[in-house]
Design an enzyme around this catalytic site. Structure first.
Site, PDB file in Angstrom:
ATOM      1  N   TYR A 148       0.835  -1.214   0.000  1.00  0.00           N
ATOM      2  CA  TYR A 148       0.000   0.000   0.000  1.00  0.00           C
ATOM      3  C   TYR A 148       0.866   1.260   0.000  1.00  0.00           C
ATOM      4  O   TYR A 148       0.725   2.130  -0.871  1.00  0.00           O
ATOM      5  CB  TYR A 148      -0.937   0.007   1.216  1.00  0.00           C
ATOM      6  CG  TYR A 148      -1.501   1.376   1.512  1.00  0.00           C
ATOM      7  CD1 TYR A 148      -2.401   1.982   0.642  1.00  0.00           C
ATOM      8  CD2 TYR A 148      -1.111   2.096   2.651  1.00  0.00           C
ATOM      9  CE1 TYR A 148      -2.911   3.258   0.892  1.00  0.00           C
ATOM     10  CE2 TYR A 148      -1.616   3.363   2.910  1.00  0.00           C
ATOM     11  CZ  TYR A 148      -2.506   3.941   2.029  1.00  0.00           C
ATOM     12  OH  TYR A 148      -2.995   5.202   2.276  1.00  0.00           O
ATOM     13  N   LYS A 152       1.448   4.350  -2.807  1.00  0.00           N
ATOM     14  CA  LYS A 152       1.161   5.758  -2.529  1.00  0.00           C
ATOM     15  C   LYS A 152       2.427   6.596  -2.768  1.00  0.00           C
ATOM     16  O   LYS A 152       2.357   7.694  -3.327  1.00  0.00           O
ATOM     17  CB  LYS A 152       0.670   5.949  -1.086  1.00  0.00           C
ATOM     18  CG  LYS A 152      -0.703   5.378  -0.803  1.00  0.00           C
ATOM     19  CD  LYS A 152      -1.819   5.992  -1.637  1.00  0.00           C
ATOM     20  CE  LYS A 152      -2.110   7.435  -1.287  1.00  0.00           C
ATOM     21  NZ  LYS A 152      -3.305   7.945  -2.023  1.00  0.00           N
TER      22      LYS A 152
HETATM   23  P1  NAD Z   1     -11.359   4.309   1.541  1.00  0.00           P
HETATM   24  O1  NAD Z   1     -10.831   2.963   1.219  1.00  0.00           O
HETATM   25  O2  NAD Z   1     -12.342   4.484   2.653  1.00  0.00           O
HETATM   26  O3  NAD Z   1     -12.042   4.965   0.235  1.00  0.00           O
HETATM   27  C1  NAD Z   1     -11.483   4.842  -1.034  1.00  0.00           C
HETATM   28  C2  NAD Z   1     -12.561   5.221  -2.054  1.00  0.00           C
HETATM   29  O4  NAD Z   1     -11.978   5.157  -3.364  1.00  0.00           O
HETATM   30  C3  NAD Z   1     -13.771   4.274  -2.065  1.00  0.00           C
HETATM   31  O5  NAD Z   1     -14.969   5.005  -2.130  1.00  0.00           O
HETATM   32  C4  NAD Z   1     -13.575   3.428  -3.327  1.00  0.00           C
HETATM   33  O6  NAD Z   1     -14.782   2.989  -3.901  1.00  0.00           O
HETATM   34  C5  NAD Z   1     -12.852   4.434  -4.213  1.00  0.00           C
HETATM   35  N1  NAD Z   1     -12.025   3.759  -5.249  1.00  0.00           N
HETATM   36  C6  NAD Z   1     -11.129   2.752  -5.063  1.00  0.00           C
HETATM   37  N2  NAD Z   1     -10.583   2.394  -6.242  1.00  0.00           N
HETATM   38  C7  NAD Z   1     -11.139   3.203  -7.181  1.00  0.00           C
HETATM   39  C8  NAD Z   1     -10.963   3.335  -8.578  1.00  0.00           C
HETATM   40  N3  NAD Z   1     -10.107   2.543  -9.250  1.00  0.00           N
HETATM   41  N4  NAD Z   1     -11.671   4.277  -9.238  1.00  0.00           N
HETATM   42  C9  NAD Z   1     -12.554   5.073  -8.567  1.00  0.00           C
HETATM   43  N5  NAD Z   1     -12.763   4.993  -7.228  1.00  0.00           N
HETATM   44  C10 NAD Z   1     -12.050   4.066  -6.557  1.00  0.00           C
HETATM   45  O7  NAD Z   1     -10.063   5.218   1.775  1.00  0.00           O
HETATM   46  P2  NAD Z   1      -9.820   6.436   2.772  1.00  0.00           P
HETATM   47  O8  NAD Z   1      -9.364   5.925   4.061  1.00  0.00           O
HETATM   48  O9  NAD Z   1     -10.960   7.356   2.686  1.00  0.00           O
HETATM   49  O10 NAD Z   1      -8.568   7.120   2.054  1.00  0.00           O
HETATM   50  C11 NAD Z   1      -8.755   8.108   1.056  1.00  0.00           C
HETATM   51  C12 NAD Z   1      -7.405   8.660   0.639  1.00  0.00           C
HETATM   52  O11 NAD Z   1      -6.744   9.217   1.751  1.00  0.00           O
HETATM   53  C13 NAD Z   1      -6.457   7.604   0.074  1.00  0.00           C
HETATM   54  O12 NAD Z   1      -5.761   8.166  -1.018  1.00  0.00           O
HETATM   55  C14 NAD Z   1      -5.527   7.307   1.220  1.00  0.00           C
HETATM   56  O13 NAD Z   1      -4.273   6.879   0.744  1.00  0.00           O
HETATM   57  C15 NAD Z   1      -5.456   8.637   1.893  1.00  0.00           C
HETATM   58  N6  NAD Z   1      -5.146   8.637   3.333  1.00  0.00           N
HETATM   59  C16 NAD Z   1      -5.885   7.882   4.190  1.00  0.00           C
HETATM   60  C17 NAD Z   1      -5.636   7.958   5.564  1.00  0.00           C
HETATM   61  C18 NAD Z   1      -6.459   7.186   6.566  1.00  0.00           C
HETATM   62  O14 NAD Z   1      -6.198   7.274   7.760  1.00  0.00           O
HETATM   63  N7  NAD Z   1      -7.488   6.460   6.162  1.00  0.00           N
HETATM   64  C19 NAD Z   1      -4.599   8.769   6.024  1.00  0.00           C
HETATM   65  C20 NAD Z   1      -3.843   9.511   5.099  1.00  0.00           C
HETATM   66  C21 NAD Z   1      -4.142   9.445   3.769  1.00  0.00           C
HETATM   67  O1  TDX Z   2      -7.787  -5.058  14.186  1.00  0.00           O
HETATM   68  C1  TDX Z   2      -6.789  -4.334  14.162  1.00  0.00           C
HETATM   69  N1  TDX Z   2      -5.946  -4.326  15.228  1.00  0.00           N
HETATM   70  C2  TDX Z   2      -4.841  -3.540  15.295  1.00  0.00           C
HETATM   71  O2  TDX Z   2      -4.112  -3.587  16.298  1.00  0.00           O
HETATM   72  C3  TDX Z   2      -6.487  -3.457  13.037  1.00  0.00           C
HETATM   73  C4  TDX Z   2      -7.395  -3.438  11.845  1.00  0.00           C
HETATM   74  C5  TDX Z   2      -5.372  -2.673  13.124  1.00  0.00           C
HETATM   75  N2  TDX Z   2      -4.556  -2.707  14.213  1.00  0.00           N
HETATM   76  C6  TDX Z   2      -3.394  -1.797  14.287  1.00  0.00           C
HETATM   77  C7  TDX Z   2      -2.505  -1.724  13.069  1.00  0.00           C
HETATM   78  C8  TDX Z   2      -2.014  -0.299  13.117  1.00  0.00           C
HETATM   79  O3  TDX Z   2      -0.910  -0.198  14.017  1.00  0.00           O
HETATM   80  O4  TDX Z   2      -3.948  -0.476  14.415  1.00  0.00           O
HETATM   81  C9  TDX Z   2      -3.166   0.490  13.722  1.00  0.00           C
HETATM   82  C10 TDX Z   2      -4.023   1.182  12.676  1.00  0.00           C
HETATM   83  O5  TDX Z   2      -4.348   0.228  11.681  1.00  0.00           O
HETATM   84  P1  TDX Z   2      -5.180   0.599  10.357  1.00  0.00           P
HETATM   85  O6  TDX Z   2      -6.490   1.188  10.750  1.00  0.00           O
HETATM   86  O7  TDX Z   2      -5.163  -0.587   9.465  1.00  0.00           O
HETATM   87  O8  TDX Z   2      -4.341   1.818   9.772  1.00  0.00           O
HETATM   88  P2  TDX Z   2      -2.803   1.959   9.260  1.00  0.00           P
HETATM   89  O9  TDX Z   2      -2.249   0.675   8.793  1.00  0.00           O
HETATM   90  O10 TDX Z   2      -2.068   2.735  10.314  1.00  0.00           O
HETATM   91  O11 TDX Z   2      -3.052   2.890   7.958  1.00  0.00           O
HETATM   92  C11 TDX Z   2      -4.009   3.980   8.026  1.00  0.00           C
HETATM   93  O12 TDX Z   2      -3.381   5.219   8.147  1.00  0.00           O
HETATM   94  C12 TDX Z   2      -2.647   5.682   7.049  1.00  0.00           C
HETATM   95  C13 TDX Z   2      -4.902   3.982   6.771  1.00  0.00           C
HETATM   96  O13 TDX Z   2      -5.550   2.721   6.641  1.00  0.00           O
HETATM   97  C14 TDX Z   2      -4.107   4.309   5.543  1.00  0.00           C
HETATM   98  O14 TDX Z   2      -4.965   4.408   4.406  1.00  0.00           O
HETATM   99  C15 TDX Z   2      -3.432   5.629   5.757  1.00  0.00           C
HETATM  100  O15 TDX Z   2      -2.591   5.909   4.692  1.00  0.00           O
END
Ligand code: NAD
Ligand code: TDX
Length: 332
Positions: A148, A152
Site C-alpha cells: 500500500y 502511494k
Molecule cells: P477508503 O478505502 O475508505 O475509500 C477509497 C474510495 O476510493 C472508495 O470510495 C472506493 O470505492 C474508491 N475507489 C477505489 N478504487 C477506485 C478506482 N479505481 N476508481 C474510482 N474509485 C475508486 O479510503 P480512505 O481511508 O478514505 O482514504 C482516502 C485517501 O486518503 C487515500 O488516497 C488514502 O491513501 C489517503 N489517506 C488515508 C488515511 C487514513 O487514515 N485512512 C490517512 C492519510 C491518507
Molecule cells: O484489528 C486491528 N488491530 C490492530 O491492532 C487493526 C485493523 C489494526 N490494528 C493496528 C494496526 C495499526 O498499528 O492499528 C493500527 C491502525 O491500523 P489501520 O487502521 O489498518 O491503519 P494503518 O495501517 O495505520 O493505515 C491507516 O493510516 C494511514 C490507513 O488505513 C491508511 O490508508 C493511511 O494511509
C-alpha cells in the site's frame, strides 16, 4: 464558486471532505467513485442534490476521466486502495488504482490544464522508533514498508514529475491516521467500536505498542481546502494534529468510553512488516498557510465517533461479517 471533481468521494475521507465542502463553501462537487467494497453511496445520502453529481466509474478509465476533468476547475484525488492488510494479501489492485489511476488523472489534468490536489499518507516516510524524538517533515526521505504505502509513494513521485516536466498545477498532502464517521469497519478504530457494539472483544495486533498520530477526518478536510485555496503549486504539505497514541491506549479508551472493563481485549497475530510509529510535524502548513485543527480533544472526538457508529448500524453492519471472516482466516 469552483467546480470540484472529487475522486473516491464515496469513501471514508472523501465523503467527509464532500460534507465539509458543502457545509463551508458554495463549490459544486462531482464525485467519481468506482464503489469498490470500500465505497458506500449512503455516505453521501444527505447532501443536497443541487450541490453534488455522482458518477460511478473507475479512475483508470481514460474516457470517463477525460470528460469529467475537462468540466472541472480543480480535482481533489482521494480514490485509492487504502488498507495495508489487504495490500499484503493481494497487492495488484493497489498498483492499478494507486499508480495507474493517478497517472490517468495526471494526464487528463495536463491536457486540460486543471488544478490538481493529490491526497497521500505519512506512510510514504516509513516508520520511526518508539523513543525517537523526531517526527516526519516534508524533507524526510521516502522509505515505504508495505505494498500500500509503496504505491502511494509511487503516486506522489508521479505528481512531482508531472509538475516539473509538464508544468501541471499540483499540490500534495501527506496526512496521518484519520478517524471519524463513515470509516470502513476493516480499519482499526471502527473495527474495535463495532466489535464492542456486537459484544465481541477488540483485537490488538501483537503487543499493541505501535503508535499512530490521530487526526479527525474533518480537520483533514479543512487542511485540504486550505491547501487548495492558498497552497503553492509544486509544494507538499504534511497534515497532522499532534495526536500520537499507541494502539493499546486507544483500545482501552474505547472500552472505557463504552462502559466495558479497560482490559477486555485480545492480542492477535501481528501484521507482517508492521510500522512501529508515525508522527507528523505540520509546522509548514500551520505557519505558511495558517491552518489549525479544531478537534483538539481526542477523547471527545472518539466519543462522538462511537456515538455515530452506535446510531448508524445500518451503514456498517452489511460489511461487518465479511470483514471479520477475512480477519479470522488470518488469525486476526
Ligand atoms: P477508503 O478505502 O475508505 O475509500 C477509497 C474510495 O476510493 C472508495 O470510495 C472506493 O470505492 C474508491 N475507489 C477505489 N478504487 C477506485 C478506482 N479505481 N476508481 C474510482 N474509485 C475508486 O479510503 P480512505 O481511508 O478514505 O482514504 C482516502 C485517501 O486518503 C487515500 O488516497 C488514502 O491513501 C489517503 N489517506 C488515508 C488515511 C487514513 O487514515 N485512512 C490517512 C492519510 C491518507
Ligand atoms: O484489528 C486491528 N488491530 C490492530 O491492532 C487493526 C485493523 C489494526 N490494528 C493496528 C494496526 C495499526 O498499528 O492499528 C493500527 C491502525 O491500523 P489501520 O487502521 O489498518 O491503519 P494503518 O495501517 O495505520 O493505515 C491507516 O493510516 C494511514 C490507513 O488505513 C491508511 O490508508 C493511511 O494511509
Amino acid at each position: 464558486m469552483m467546480r470540484l471533481l472529487v475522486t473516491g468521494g464515496a469513501g471514508f475521507i472523501g465523503s467527509n471532505f464532500v460534507h465539509h465542502v458543502v457545509a463551508h463553501t458554495d463549490h459544486h462537487v462531482t464525485v467519481l467513485d468506482a464503489l469498490t467494497y470500500a465505497g458506500n453511496i449512503n455516505s453521501l445520502n444527505d447532501i443536497p442534490e443541487d450541490r453534488i453529481s455522482f458518477v460511478e466509474g473507475d479512475i483508470t478509465d481514460e474516457a470517463v476521466v477525460d470528460e469529467l476533468v475537462a468540466a472541472a476547475d480543480a480535482v481533489v484525488h482521494y480514490a485509492a486502495e487504502s488498507h495495508n492488510d489487504n495490500s499484503l494479501h493481494d497487492p495488484r489492485p493497489f498498483l492499478d488504482t494507486n499508480v495507474v489511476g493517478t497517472f490517468v488523472l495526471l494526464e487528463a489534468v495536463r491536457r486540460h490544464d486543471v488544478r490538481f490536489h493529490h491526497i497521500s499518507t505519512d506512510e510514504v516516510y516509513g516508520d520511526l522508533e518508539l523513543d525517537d524524538p523526531a517526527r516526519f517533515t516534508e524533507s524526510t526521505p521516502y522509505n515505504p514498508s508495505s505494498p500500500y504505502s509503496s504505491t502511494k509513494a509511487g503516486s506522489d513521485l508521479l505528481v512531482r514529475a508531472w509538475v516539473r516536466s509538464f508544468g501541471v498545477r499540483a499540490t500534495i498532502s501527506n496526512c496521518s491516521n484519520n478517524y471519524g464517521p463513515y470509516q470502513h469497519v476493516e480499519k482499526f478504530i471502527p473495527r474495535q467500536i463495532t466489535n464492542i457494539l456486537r459484544g465481541q472483544r477488540p483485537r490488538l495486533y501483537g503487543a499493541g505498542l505501535n503508535v499512530r498520530d490521530w487526526i479527525h477526518a474533518d480537520d483533514h478536510s479543512s487542511a485540504v481546502l486550505t491547501i487548495l485555496d492558498r497552497g503553492s503549486i509544486g509544494e507538499t504539505y504534511l497534515i497532522g494534529a499532534d495526536g500520537e497514541k499507541n494502539n493499546r491506549e486507544v483500545v482501552e479508551l474505547l472500552l472505557t468510553l463504552m462502559g466495558q472493563p479497560h482490559d477486555a481485549y485480545d492480542h492477535v497475530m501481528d501484521r507482517p512488516g508492521h510500522d512501529l510509529r508515525y508522527a507528523i510535524d505540520s509546522s509548514k502548513l500551520r505557519v505558511e498557510l495558517g491552518w489549525e485543527p479544531k478537534f483538539r480533544n481526542f477523547e471527545a472526538g472518539l466519543a462522538s465517533t462511537v456515538d455515530w457508529y452506535r446510531d448508524n448500524e445500518q451503514w456498517w453492519s452489511p460489511a461487518k461479517d465479511a470483514t471479520e471472516a477475512f480477519y479470522a482466516a488470518k488469525g486476526q
